[in-house]
Design a protein around this motif. Sequence first.
Motif, PDB file in Angstrom:
ATOM      1  N   THR A   1       5.042  -6.214  -4.362  1.00 36.64           N
ATOM      2  CA  THR A   1       6.119  -6.321  -3.457  1.00 36.64           C
ATOM      3  C   THR A   1       6.565  -5.839  -3.308  1.00 36.64           C
ATOM      4  N   ASP A   2       7.309  -7.729  -3.537  1.00 30.89           N
ATOM      5  CA  ASP A   2       8.307  -8.583  -3.102  1.00 30.89           C
ATOM      6  C   ASP A   2       9.405  -8.198  -4.136  1.00 30.89           C
ATOM      7  N   PRO A   3      10.615  -7.366  -4.004  1.00 29.41           N
ATOM      8  CA  PRO A   3      12.119  -7.245  -4.448  1.00 29.41           C
ATOM      9  C   PRO A   3      11.805  -8.641  -5.707  1.00 29.41           C
TER      10      PRO A   3
ATOM     11  N   GLN B   1      -0.789  -9.029  -5.322  1.00 23.98           N
ATOM     12  CA  GLN B   1      -0.725  -9.322  -4.232  1.00 23.98           C
ATOM     13  C   GLN B   1       0.193 -10.583  -3.533  1.00 23.98           C
ATOM     14  N   PRO B   2       0.725 -10.289  -2.457  1.00 26.79           N
ATOM     15  CA  PRO B   2       1.403 -11.745  -2.423  1.00 26.79           C
ATOM     16  C   PRO B   2       0.341 -13.094  -1.292  1.00 26.79           C
TER      17      PRO B   2
ATOM     18  N   ASP C   1       0.956 -14.925   0.626  1.00 28.57           N
ATOM     19  CA  ASP C   1       1.050 -15.779   1.867  1.00 28.57           C
ATOM     20  C   ASP C   1      -0.818 -15.313   2.757  1.00 28.57           C
TER      21      ASP C   1
ATOM     22  N   GLU D   1      -0.738  -2.407  -6.481  1.00 27.41           N
ATOM     23  CA  GLU D   1      -0.955  -3.206  -5.285  1.00 27.41           C
ATOM     24  C   GLU D   1       0.250  -2.299  -4.363  1.00 27.41           C
ATOM     25  N   THR D   2       0.875  -1.729  -4.610  1.00 22.55           N
ATOM     26  CA  THR D   2       2.430  -1.488  -4.176  1.00 22.55           C
ATOM     27  C   THR D   2       2.094  -0.009  -3.826  1.00 22.55           C
TER      28      THR D   2
ATOM     29  N   TYR E   1       4.825   4.994   2.056  1.00 23.12           N
ATOM     30  CA  TYR E   1       4.481   4.293   0.694  1.00 23.12           C
ATOM     31  C   TYR E   1       3.178   5.069   0.203  1.00 23.12           C
TER      32      TYR E   1
END
Lengths: 462, 462
Positions: free
Chosen positions: B32-34, B93-94, B96, B162-163, B369
């Motif tokens: 999800t995070d470029p 997934q991230p 965090d 996940e996205t 999304y």
Amino acid sequence: MPETSVLSHIDHSLDGSLERLFGLLRIPSVSTDPAYAAECQKAAEWLVADLQGLGFDASVRPTAGRPMVVGHYNDAGGANTPRVLFYGHYDVQPPDPLEKWSSGPFEPQRVKRADGSEQIVGRGAADDKGQLMTFIEAVRAWIAVHGRLPVNVTILLEGEEETGSPSLLPFLQANGDELKADVALVCDTNMWDSETPAISTRLRGLMMDEVTITGPSIDLHSGLYGGAARNPIRVLTKILASLHDDDGRVTVPGFYEGVDELPAAIAEQWSALSFSAEDFLGEVGLKIPAGESGRNVLEQLWSRPTCDVNGIWGGYTAAGSKTVIPSKASAKVSFRLVSKQDPLKIRDAFRDFVRAQLPADCTAEFIGYGASRAIEISTDNPYLTKAAAALKQEFGRAPVMMGCGGSIPIVGAFRQMLGMDSLLIGFGQSSDRIHSPNEKYDLSSFHHGMRSWARILGALRA
Amino acid sequence: MPETSVLSHIDHSLDGSLERLFGLLRIPSVSTDPAYAAECQKAAEWLVADLQGLGFDASVRPTAGRPMVVGHYNDAGGANTPRVLFYGHYDVQPPDPLEKWSSGPFEPQRVKRADGSEQIVGRGAADDKGQLMTFIEAVRAWIAVHGRLPVNVTILLEGEEETGSPSLLPFLQANGDELKADVALVCDTNMWDSETPAISTRLRGLMMDEVTITGPSIDLHSGLYGGAARNPIRVLTKILASLHDDDGRVTVPGFYEGVDELPAAIAEQWSALSFSAEDFLGEVGLKIPAGESGRNVLEQLWSRPTCDVNGIWGGYTAAGSKTVIPSKASAKVSFRLVSKQDPLKIRDAFRDFVRAQLPADCTAEFIGYGASRAIEISTDNPYLTKAAAALKQEFGRAPVMMGCGGSIPIVGAFRQMLGMDSLLIGFGQSSDRIHSPNEKYDLSSFHHGMRSWARILGALRA
């Protein structure tokens, strides 16, 4: 001792005055973020050095939080020479969001407008470094021209105004005799408009609270648990949404206890003011007054209490999507208070209101921030009358006796603990973007401000 | 070609299998995070190299987003040997909130429990790297023991599950002939419990949307504007709070169109399952089912649609207080869908629902999304029957035909675009903390998983 020569001295030394202001603006004295504590200390020391240079008996005074600056000038003359206490604050709001500033928040700029007028751009330019320097520069001019001040002056500058002044009451308690004066002068308010001065005689109080709702003990997958698991963001949004009814009134039980209706005389005075709700809201991209129905905008701002959510966060907030049911969700909530509303009673009522709506498997934790009562200054006050006359001389028109939606806790404290009234005289404008990116202070505000204080100091002589 | 020798080979080479899994888990392939795009590429290349080592014709296949991994094994034998398409995803997934991990999310650990059982801890251990490796290790064992596989195998591993799998449909469209098989095997689901296998025959769909409400054009001081200025956080919380009625039903108009009641037979089967809502919720610190009233928890999770807020943010969220009325407030909202609900119709309905509640001086912007329909697998499917028998052999008890609240978009795509049914067989557990800190995969899940696939591959022979 005539003011005229003092005023022309101010006119001729404007560049030097600006240079000193910019020096103070370059210090990022953000009070709410512990990371900037050393910068607050630095700002306090900068001010003490400047006051000592003017012959003040000045020092940095430690507190449990950010330090106070206190300076005394005692050589004004005879025993019955009055003493004024000047108050300002050297702390500023956080600069975020940084990307919205056209120049560095702590790299002050002198910007010329198309019409030739100039403004000072930087965090604290208007709130409150620019304003407090108008007084110090007026003092500097008096001393430069006449060798001394027309009245005795004590200067008190705090570093926690933006966080609800937690150390202020303890400090006044401990130093009441030292700080007592005949009247307080507070420079943290606005003019009526760019040509019309104002004295604010009504201030709203403030109660700030932070709530964190906990649901699941860990973050959950919204597919595997969604539908059965409690979502604390949903719990929080439901509670926040219930804080107002359809008429925009706050629903917390007992919230309106002690709220007085506006006296007819003041209501008349206000409705006589040239005020355009359309312009006031239009300036910030809005058009519909969002407050209590049946109240005009000046009432909504000056004489009615409010509740606002100042921040909210929970779950996944970065780029893209994450199918999570978070464990926690939080919000910062603040209440603006009027008349005799009791901030601490309202804090308890708010927390009870939240707890009453909690599902049995959620918990709520709270962090209390500043709490201060609303206050009013009597328009019969003799010092107020003299100051009003001085302002009329400077601007060529009488000051508007206005309200102020913001909160200046010190004013209530001065009355309660030192038995002093305060004259709220400031030169800010609603267009100054205080607390926002690209905060500014008009050069004309700074210049008129210095001249106004020079006149007022003269007018306040016994 | 008997499985027995393959199974004992798996038992004896467990350490090697774990070593390879840990190598994959060390790659932080967050989709999800470029910022993690290069790591996704690295994970894809790692997998291709491994498949090539097994004799697969494998390659990294670029997409508009994260790359696909495709590998073919064609030497299983006779013309009427069936081909299976195995699907998994290498993205995770991230990690965090990082501070909640007891060890680095991408430094996988093998942790022994008090009872002697072991678990694999790390982001992706269960979702989905640990699961996809159970299949690859089964393939490795078959080839090691018998020199070839009992059925032809195509492996498809994506990096955007996940996205919401944005690149999946275009990829299937472009490569349908290459990917077509007799049946798909998908390993991204849970067992019924640690001793009981399961085949998921129902999956919920998913529609994810992000909304940003803009009120004032700049952040405002809540004292100077509070009461008259619109607060976008208040607008947003009011809209979000109105998404559910008092019975926990979603209020978006038309939301329940196409939602079927659960067939009596399945309802019976589910109520016969040993399932404790108390334990399920208690495990994550909850106790009250939060979904639609009048529905039991398995229905709320498996056969009813939901709406959840996955993230919310606006205003000042750092330490301390800031008296601001922000210009914007945002939320990430997702809907779990069942039966024939149309994700795109629901996205439009949600956006209309939001716009309908906007004050005239606020605007709403949206970011869409992933969107996927719910799907069901027929329990008459012959491949399903064979796989169920193989699982019964491995675990000594028949698999539960369960539902799954999560979404696996690929399954709908396989049916719609390749005319293939999918067998959803996974070895995860509800205690695996997927999407949460300290995600884990039981060593027994990994071991049983490898052995189960070895048996299933044998059972699927023509």
